[in-house]
Design an enzyme around this catalytic site. Structure first.
Site, PDB file in Angstrom:
ATOM      1  N   GLY A  10      22.361 -24.129  48.603  1.00 16.61           N
ATOM      2  CA  GLY A  10      20.931 -23.927  49.442  1.00 16.61           C
ATOM      3  C   GLY A  10      20.812 -25.642  49.757  1.00 16.61           C
ATOM      4  O   GLY A  10      21.445 -26.387  50.316  1.00 16.61           O
ATOM      5  N   VAL A  12      18.936 -27.724  49.459  1.00 16.35           N
ATOM      6  CA  VAL A  12      18.974 -29.520  48.896  1.00 16.35           C
ATOM      7  C   VAL A  12      20.794 -29.394  48.248  1.00 16.35           C
ATOM      8  O   VAL A  12      21.023 -30.428  48.406  1.00 16.35           O
ATOM      9  CB  VAL A  12      18.499 -29.157  46.780  1.00 16.35           C
ATOM     10  CG1 VAL A  12      19.145 -30.738  46.270  1.00 16.35           C
ATOM     11  CG2 VAL A  12      16.846 -29.426  46.769  1.00 16.35           C
ATOM     12  N   SER A  38      26.735 -16.033  47.601  1.00 15.28           N
ATOM     13  CA  SER A  38      27.103 -17.713  48.598  1.00 15.28           C
ATOM     14  C   SER A  38      28.715 -17.875  48.330  1.00 15.28           C
ATOM     15  O   SER A  38      29.260 -18.921  48.798  1.00 15.28           O
ATOM     16  CB  SER A  38      26.219 -18.466  47.814  1.00 15.28           C
ATOM     17  OG  SER A  38      26.466 -18.874  46.843  1.00 15.28           O
ATOM     18  N   ARG A  98      12.342 -31.852  31.949  1.00 13.30           N
ATOM     19  CA  ARG A  98      12.249 -32.859  32.649  1.00 13.30           C
ATOM     20  C   ARG A  98      11.438 -33.377  31.340  1.00 13.30           C
ATOM     21  O   ARG A  98      11.110 -34.456  31.289  1.00 13.30           O
ATOM     22  CB  ARG A  98      10.993 -32.644  33.823  1.00 13.30           C
ATOM     23  CG  ARG A  98      12.192 -32.485  34.687  1.00 13.30           C
ATOM     24  CD  ARG A  98      11.207 -32.080  36.396  1.00 13.30           C
ATOM     25  NE  ARG A  98      12.045 -31.903  37.036  1.00 13.30           N
ATOM     26  CZ  ARG A  98      11.657 -31.018  38.755  1.00 13.30           C
ATOM     27  NH1 ARG A  98      10.406 -30.789  38.553  1.00 13.30           N
ATOM     28  NH2 ARG A  98      12.321 -31.172  39.271  1.00 13.30           N
ATOM     29  N   CYS A 128      10.155 -33.462  43.524  1.00 16.36           N
ATOM     30  CA  CYS A 128       9.709 -34.171  44.859  1.00 16.36           C
ATOM     31  C   CYS A 128       8.590 -34.777  44.820  1.00 16.36           C
ATOM     32  O   CYS A 128       8.288 -35.937  45.289  1.00 16.36           O
ATOM     33  CB  CYS A 128       9.984 -33.094  46.415  1.00 16.36           C
ATOM     34  SG  CYS A 128       9.246 -31.739  46.158  1.00 16.36           S
ATOM     35  N   SER A 158       9.706 -26.201  53.613  1.00 13.09           N
ATOM     36  CA  SER A 158      10.741 -26.470  53.145  1.00 13.09           C
ATOM     37  C   SER A 158      11.020 -27.183  51.059  1.00 13.09           C
ATOM     38  O   SER A 158      11.963 -26.956  50.496  1.00 13.09           O
ATOM     39  CB  SER A 158      11.858 -28.065  53.375  1.00 13.09           C
ATOM     40  OG  SER A 158      11.356 -29.226  53.508  1.00 13.09           O
ATOM     41  N   GLY A 159      10.075 -27.173  50.491  1.00 12.12           N
ATOM     42  CA  GLY A 159       9.629 -27.271  49.201  1.00 12.12           C
ATOM     43  C   GLY A 159       9.936 -26.105  48.535  1.00 12.12           C
ATOM     44  O   GLY A 159       9.974 -26.386  46.848  1.00 12.12           O
ATOM     45  N   LYS A 212       2.629 -30.354  37.343  1.00  8.72           N
ATOM     46  CA  LYS A 212       3.987 -32.127  36.804  1.00  8.72           C
ATOM     47  C   LYS A 212       4.180 -32.916  37.160  1.00  8.72           C
ATOM     48  O   LYS A 212       4.486 -34.296  36.931  1.00  8.72           O
ATOM     49  CB  LYS A 212       4.949 -30.973  38.215  1.00  8.72           C
ATOM     50  CG  LYS A 212       5.752 -29.539  37.939  1.00  8.72           C
ATOM     51  CD  LYS A 212       6.740 -28.740  38.845  1.00  8.72           C
ATOM     52  CE  LYS A 212       7.161 -27.573  38.021  1.00  8.72           C
ATOM     53  NZ  LYS A 212       8.261 -26.905  39.000  1.00  8.72           N
ATOM     54  N   ARG A 233       0.042 -25.804  50.177  1.00 14.11           N
ATOM     55  CA  ARG A 233       1.293 -26.248  51.777  1.00 14.11           C
ATOM     56  C   ARG A 233       0.774 -26.369  53.094  1.00 14.11           C
ATOM     57  O   ARG A 233      -0.037 -25.075  53.546  1.00 14.11           O
ATOM     58  CB  ARG A 233       1.393 -24.556  51.093  1.00 14.11           C
ATOM     59  CG  ARG A 233       3.111 -24.058  51.780  1.00 14.11           C
ATOM     60  CD  ARG A 233       4.296 -25.253  50.768  1.00 14.11           C
ATOM     61  NE  ARG A 233       4.699 -24.576  50.202  1.00 14.11           N
ATOM     62  CZ  ARG A 233       5.619 -25.364  49.518  1.00 14.11           C
ATOM     63  NH1 ARG A 233       6.196 -26.707  49.843  1.00 14.11           N
ATOM     64  NH2 ARG A 233       5.655 -24.935  47.716  1.00 14.11           N
ATOM     65  N   HIS A 240       7.600 -33.810  53.169  1.00 18.91           N
ATOM     66  CA  HIS A 240       5.462 -34.188  51.743  1.00 18.91           C
ATOM     67  C   HIS A 240       5.330 -35.041  52.583  1.00 18.91           C
ATOM     68  O   HIS A 240       5.587 -36.347  52.810  1.00 18.91           O
ATOM     69  CB  HIS A 240       6.370 -34.046  50.437  1.00 18.91           C
ATOM     70  CG  HIS A 240       6.702 -32.724  50.101  1.00 18.91           C
ATOM     71  ND1 HIS A 240       6.997 -31.727  50.941  1.00 18.91           N
ATOM     72  CD2 HIS A 240       6.938 -32.352  48.495  1.00 18.91           C
ATOM     73  CE1 HIS A 240       7.038 -30.689  50.123  1.00 18.91           C
ATOM     74  NE2 HIS A 240       7.696 -30.999  48.691  1.00 18.91           N
TER      75      HIS A 240
END
Length: 332
Positions: A10, A12, A38, A98, A128, A158-159, A212, A233, A240
């Protein structure tokens, strides 16, 4: 260190390989894991070829010291027992753990000591957009405690992952060629558009991404301040951007804030509006720091400041932050 990356293929995961190499992380053995799709892919690291293994239950993580996990919340939840069973520290990039009380949520420049108390062997990497905002906020918070924050985010494709970046690029090509754009990763066409919708909507009409930012900022800063976010977005590929309004307990001048942010590790000031100098995603892709500009007094609030910040969210918002957590844990 024996290091594992879950979700190696991926966006990240690929950035983790780059950051580990650039920072000369002490890797003696690297294990890469991914989906059935993958598995078998070969990547180069430190002059060696490493093949992605299909993630399975069992003893794949025996002997692993640090496991970076970036394959989505469901994968993190399912495989956390396998990853931590043999003593590995799991640094998780999903939102799954989290807000758990026994899982530290860490930005190393702000609350690194929290990483040293992880009874479940799991340390969470914040969202992020939270990380991008938290660094300059903490600099101001140290001058005068912050009461409340309003933030509007402008989040890159890309987020939503590597496929989302590809979809945006393809949409522009399709539209230029007079074709109907393909829409899979977003609620609507993103090319030539902005979408005020990231993640699912909650009962209070905020999205989960917006909540979040509220919940995670409070946990990282160890404070009960209020955060109200609108997450949007936008059709950029990486980085960002965020427009932030802050209310402090006592007035903080723009110059005080500028000096505090400049001295904050992980932050850089780019704030010369008269010379058209301010942070923009176009120029900051691949950079480590959070860049801050447009710092000014909030004319609607005597205790208010507002600023604009930009950072590469795949890097500092994910991979770099995770590696910095691992580095701190190793040192201590």
């Amino acid at each position: 260190m024996v290091v594992a990356i879950v979700g190696a293929s991926g966006a990240v995961g690929q950035e983790l390989l780059t950051v580990l190499s650039e920072r000369h992380f002490p890797v003696t053995e690297l294990r890469l894991f991914g989906s059935e799709r993958s598995a078998g892919t070969v990547y180069s690291f430190a002059g060696q070829s490493v093949t992605v293994q299909q993630l399975q239950h069992g003893n794949q993580f025996e002997g692993v010291d640090i496991a970076f996990v970036s394959a989505g919340g469901s994968v993190s939840k399912e495989y956390a027992p396998d990853i931590t069973r043999y003593g590995a520290i799991m640094i998780d990039n999903s939102s799954m753990f989290r807000m758990d009380e026994d899982v530290p949520l860490v930005v190393p420049e702000i609350n690194p000591q929290d990483a040293l108390v992880s009874p479940r062997g799991i340390i969470a990497n914040p969202n992020c957009s939270t990380i991008v905002m938290a660094l300059p906020l903490y600099a101001i918070h140290r001058i005068s405690p912050i009461r409340r924050i309003h933030v509007a985010t402008y989040q890159a494709a890309s987020g939503a992952g590597a496929q989302a970046m590809l979809e945006l690029q393809n949409q522009y090509k399709q539209l230029v060629n007079g074709e109907e754009p393909t829409v899979n990763k977003f609620a609507y066409q993103l090319a030539y558009n902005v979408i005020p919708h990231i993640d699912v909507f909650m009962e209070n009409d905020y999205t989960r991404e917006e909540m979040k930012m509220h919940n995670e900022t409070r946990k990282i800063l160890h404070t009960d301040l209020s955060v109200s976010a609108t997450c949007v977005r936008v059709p950029s590929l990486r980085c960002h951007s965020e427009s932030v309004w802050v209310e402090t307990e006592r007035p903080v001048s723009p110059e005080q804030a500028r000096q505090a942010i400049q001295s904050m590790t992980g932050c850089q000031i780019m704030d010369e509006p008269q010379n058209k100098q301010y942070p923009m995603p176009l120029f900051l892709s691949g950079k480590d720091d959070v860049y801050v500009g447009r710092i000014r007094a909030d004319i609607a609030n005597p205790n208010g400041l507002t600023f604009w910040c930009v950072s590469d969210q795949i890097r500092k918002g994910a991979a770099l932050n995770a590696v910095q957590i691992a580095e701190y844990v190793i040192r201590h």
